[in-house]
Design a protein around this motif. Structure first.
Motif, mmCIF file in Angstrom:
data_model
loop_
_atom_site.group_PDB
_atom_site.id
_atom_site.type_symbol
_atom_site.label_atom_id
_atom_site.label_comp_id
_atom_site.label_asym_id
_atom_site.label_seq_id
_atom_site.Cartn_x
_atom_site.Cartn_y
_atom_site.Cartn_z
ATOM 1 N N GLY A 198 0.814 -1.210 0.000
ATOM 2 C CA GLY A 198 0.000 0.000 0.000
ATOM 3 C C GLY A 198 0.847 1.259 0.000
ATOM 4 O O GLY A 198 1.992 1.262 0.472
ATOM 5 N N ALA A 199 0.272 2.338 -0.514
ATOM 6 C CA ALA A 199 1.010 3.590 -0.682
ATOM 7 C C ALA A 199 1.448 4.185 0.652
ATOM 8 O O ALA A 199 2.596 4.607 0.824
ATOM 9 C CB ALA A 199 0.163 4.596 -1.459
ATOM 10 N N GLU A 200 0.531 4.261 1.619
ATOM 11 C CA GLU A 200 0.851 4.887 2.891
ATOM 12 C C GLU A 200 1.868 4.068 3.676
ATOM 13 O O GLU A 200 2.841 4.612 4.212
ATOM 14 C CB GLU A 200 -0.424 5.077 3.718
ATOM 15 N N ALA A 201 1.667 2.757 3.747
ATOM 16 C CA ALA A 201 2.627 1.903 4.450
ATOM 17 C C ALA A 201 3.994 1.963 3.775
ATOM 18 O O ALA A 201 5.031 2.047 4.455
ATOM 19 C CB ALA A 201 2.119 0.468 4.495
ATOM 20 N N GLY A 202 4.007 1.941 2.454
ATOM 21 C CA GLY A 202 5.270 2.032 1.731
ATOM 22 C C GLY A 202 5.992 3.329 2.010
ATOM 23 O O GLY A 202 7.212 3.363 2.211
ATOM 24 N N HIS A 260 -12.226 6.394 -3.807
ATOM 25 C CA HIS A 260 -12.853 7.143 -2.721
ATOM 26 C C HIS A 260 -11.882 7.458 -1.588
ATOM 27 O O HIS A 260 -12.298 7.759 -0.471
ATOM 28 C CB HIS A 260 -14.073 6.377 -2.200
ATOM 29 N N GLY A 261 -10.601 7.419 -1.889
ATOM 30 C CA GLY A 261 -9.597 7.860 -0.935
ATOM 31 C C GLY A 261 -9.215 6.857 0.118
ATOM 32 O O GLY A 261 -8.549 7.211 1.097
ATOM 33 N N GLY A 262 -9.609 5.604 -0.050
ATOM 34 C CA GLY A 262 -9.259 4.582 0.918
ATOM 35 C C GLY A 262 -7.935 3.916 0.604
ATOM 36 O O GLY A 262 -7.338 4.132 -0.458
ATOM 37 N N GLU A 263 -7.472 3.109 1.525
ATOM 38 C CA GLU A 263 -6.221 2.376 1.351
ATOM 39 C C GLU A 263 -6.458 0.903 1.642
ATOM 40 O O GLU A 263 -7.037 0.550 2.676
ATOM 41 C CB GLU A 263 -5.152 2.912 2.302
ATOM 42 N N VAL A 264 -6.037 0.062 0.730
ATOM 43 C CA VAL A 264 -6.099 -1.380 0.964
ATOM 44 C C VAL A 264 -4.953 -1.747 1.893
ATOM 45 O O VAL A 264 -3.782 -1.641 1.529
ATOM 46 C CB VAL A 264 -6.006 -2.163 -0.357
ATOM 47 N N VAL A 265 -5.295 -2.177 3.086
ATOM 48 C CA VAL A 265 -4.281 -2.519 4.080
ATOM 49 C C VAL A 265 -3.745 -3.924 3.852
ATOM 50 O O VAL A 265 -2.539 -4.166 3.923
ATOM 51 C CB VAL A 265 -4.860 -2.396 5.503
ATOM 52 N N GLY A 334 11.888 -10.455 14.722
ATOM 53 C CA GLY A 334 13.189 -10.394 14.064
ATOM 54 C C GLY A 334 13.154 -9.607 12.772
ATOM 55 O O GLY A 334 12.733 -8.455 12.730
ATOM 56 N N ASP A 335 13.604 -10.285 11.688
ATOM 57 C CA ASP A 335 13.646 -9.623 10.395
ATOM 58 C C ASP A 335 12.456 -9.978 9.523
ATOM 59 O O ASP A 335 12.514 -9.865 8.296
ATOM 60 C CB ASP A 335 14.958 -9.950 9.663
ATOM 61 N N ARG A 336 11.355 -10.438 10.140
ATOM 62 C CA ARG A 336 10.124 -10.710 9.375
ATOM 63 C C ARG A 336 8.975 -9.964 10.021
ATOM 64 O O ARG A 336 8.391 -10.392 11.014
ATOM 65 C CB ARG A 336 9.844 -12.221 9.341
ATOM 66 N N LEU A 337 8.661 -8.787 9.465
ATOM 67 C CA LEU A 337 7.630 -7.919 10.009
ATOM 68 C C LEU A 337 6.481 -7.767 9.019
ATOM 69 O O LEU A 337 6.645 -7.960 7.822
ATOM 70 C CB LEU A 337 8.211 -6.534 10.323
ATOM 71 N N ASP A 338 5.347 -7.397 9.558
ATOM 72 C CA ASP A 338 4.179 -7.076 8.743
ATOM 73 C C ASP A 338 3.732 -5.674 9.117
ATOM 74 O O ASP A 338 3.666 -5.331 10.297
ATOM 75 C CB ASP A 338 3.062 -8.082 9.001
ATOM 76 N N PHE A 339 3.427 -4.868 8.116
ATOM 77 C CA PHE A 339 2.930 -3.512 8.356
ATOM 78 C C PHE A 339 1.411 -3.568 8.173
ATOM 79 O O PHE A 339 0.912 -3.665 7.057
ATOM 80 C CB PHE A 339 3.556 -2.520 7.362
ATOM 81 N N THR A 340 0.687 -3.531 9.278
ATOM 82 C CA THR A 340 -0.743 -3.791 9.203
ATOM 83 C C THR A 340 -1.491 -3.016 10.271
ATOM 84 O O THR A 340 -0.895 -2.194 10.980
ATOM 85 C CB THR A 340 -1.005 -5.305 9.352
ATOM 86 N N VAL A 341 -2.777 -3.272 10.385
ATOM 87 C CA VAL A 341 -3.593 -2.659 11.428
ATOM 88 C C VAL A 341 -4.077 -3.737 12.382
ATOM 89 O O VAL A 341 -4.408 -4.853 11.964
ATOM 90 C CB VAL A 341 -4.808 -1.898 10.846
ATOM 91 N N ILE A 342 -4.084 -3.422 13.674
ATOM 92 C CA ILE A 342 -4.567 -4.353 14.684
ATOM 93 C C ILE A 342 -5.391 -3.582 15.704
ATOM 94 O O ILE A 342 -5.337 -2.351 15.768
ATOM 95 C CB ILE A 342 -3.408 -5.090 15.397
ATOM 96 N N GLY A 343 -6.143 -4.318 16.502
ATOM 97 C CA GLY A 343 -6.909 -3.700 17.563
ATOM 98 C C GLY A 343 -8.316 -4.266 17.646
ATOM 99 O O GLY A 343 -8.784 -4.949 16.729
ATOM 100 N N PRO A 344 -9.021 -3.973 18.730
ATOM 101 C CA PRO A 344 -10.385 -4.490 18.907
ATOM 102 C C PRO A 344 -11.333 -4.116 17.780
ATOM 103 O O PRO A 344 -12.218 -4.905 17.421
ATOM 104 C CB PRO A 344 -10.821 -3.863 20.237
ATOM 105 N N ASP A 345 -11.166 -2.922 17.210
ATOM 106 C CA ASP A 345 -12.085 -2.507 16.148
ATOM 107 C C ASP A 345 -11.868 -3.299 14.867
ATOM 108 O O ASP A 345 -12.806 -3.513 14.091
ATOM 109 C CB ASP A 345 -11.953 -1.009 15.877
#
Length: 402
Positions: A198-202, A260-265, A334-345
């Motif tokens: 995704g653009a924002e995460a990148g 519509h201005g959204g981002e695919v996470v 370590g060296d394997r990460l994910d850039f994502t969203v988490i949380g109760p919502d």
């Protein structure tokens, strides 16, 4: 020494001039934003230095999902043109019958005098001769990683390039290729980051948000869409057909998110998680309206896809819409990460989507989402959702819209 640009007897620029041009590339050229303006300024400097250059092209391989390569064409007195080459170009006649293929296979500089009689081995050379060019030269343009790129020069000067001028061009190529490679890799790295995460995460990663635990709080409308009956479909169809159907599904669902201005996470198998941020100037209502519009357009696109493919597998999705706060950033080990969203919502959105199948609804919204729409919706009732203590009110579109 006075040099008359373009004259047959003009002396070639000195080796010192080549060093000066290389110095300009390293000190100033590398700060030019993109390879197109860089190549344009470079060619203009070559001409100003006394090289009788009337046409130049830079052919670069690309790491991009939409195109295989980029060709930049410079002509004296004209604006530079950038052309994108489709994937699979290596098997087309335009490539197989081109000097670019020839120089890639030869691995050395090739040149043709066009002011002499005889048949030309490639259609491009005949076209250049008809346009008045007298000499065409193409050379490998070598990256450190060895990608087979190419650069070409052409002149209209009677007699063509002098050998000393060709040596000058050879001398300036290493500095040009070093600067071009860095810019190309940066550009394609940004493209690939946008494509895969995704653009924002990148953007955040390239700006340095790379440490595990680096997260920020984001308030947004969340959209989770899931393809119905995908497991059964996968069992009936072959692997290639499954991929084709999935891509058709994503072609319907994802473009409205971007529009519509959204981002695919994340793309999770047959599911798509997207978020529509609450902007300071627009507020929560605008974010939720954008998410609802994207969901509606995605559903309409699926209906249209099914109409056009009446004999094919019909596609239907379940969509959950919610509004809340998420943690957005790096998780993993370590060296394997994910850039994502988490949380109760995020969890609640996922649970709501599962009710689409249970209630036979294509779209279900949370109470928090509907409250910010500023319009009435059809209430489905109060439901106990696993993992959440209080009952959740769920809504869908009014019957006339559903």
């Amino acid at each position: 020494m006075t040099i008359v640009e373009g004259s047959p007897g003009a002396a070639a620029p000195s080796r010192h001039a080549a060093l000066e041009l290389g110095d300009w590339l390293v000190r100033k050229g590398r700060f030019i934003a993109d390879n197109s303006p860089l190549f344009d300024k470079f060619c203009r400097r070559l001409a100003a230095a006394g090289i009788p250059l009337d046409r130049a092209t830079l052919h670069l391989r690309a790491l991009h999902p939409d195109y295989r390569g980029v060709a930049r064409v410079w002509k004296r007195g004209q604006s530079l043109v950038e052309r994108f080459m489709d994937h699979g170009i290596e098997s087309t006649a335009s490539y197989l019958e081109s000097p670019v293929r020839a120089v890639a296979e030869a691995g050395r500089r090739l040149d043709w005098r066009l002011d002499r009689d005889g048949l030309e081995p490639y259609p491009l050379l005949a076209e250049l001769r008809a346009e008045g060019y007298t000499h065409y030269v193409i050379a490998p343009f070598v990256y450190a990683q060895g990608l087979p790129n190419a650069i070409s020069w052409a002149t209209m000067r009677p007699g063509g390039f002098a050998e000393a001028e060709l040596h000058f061009l050879d001398d300036v190529l290493p500095a040009l290729s070093a600067v071009v490679e860095v810019k190309a890799l940066r550009r394609f790295m940004a493209h690939m980051m946008t494509t895969y995460i995704g653009a924002e995460a990148g953007r955040l990663i390239l700006e340095g948000q790379v440490r595990r635990g680096d997260v920020r709080t984001v308030t947004a409308a969340l959209m989770l869409t899931d393809l119905r009956d995908f497991t059964l479909m996968s069992d009936r169809l072959g692997p290639r057909e499954v991929i084709r159907v999935l891509n058709e599904y994503f072609d319907s669902i994802i473009p409205p998110v971007h529009e519509h201005g959204g981002e695919v996470v994340e793309i999770m198998g047959d599911g798509v998680l997207a978020m529509f941020r609450q902007r300071p100037d627009d507020g929560a209502g605008q974010a939720c309206r954008a998410a609802l519009a994207a969901a509606a357009e995605g559903r309409m696109a699926l209906v249209e896809r099914n109409r056009k493919n009446a004999g094919a597998e019909a596609l239907r999705s379940g969509v959950a819409l919610h509004y809340g706060t998420v943690s957005y950033g790096n998780i993993g080990v370590g060296d394997r990460l994910d850039f994502t969203v988490i949380g109760p919502d995020v969890n609640l959105t996922s649970r709501i989507e599962r009710f689409c199948r249970e209630l036979d609804r294509d779209l279900i919204m949370s109470e928090a989402f509907v409250e910010r729409l500023d319009r009435s919706m059809w209430e489905l009732g109060h439901f106990q959702i696993r993992g959440f203590g209080r009952m959740q009110r769920l809504f869908t579109l009014p019957p006339e819209e559903g």
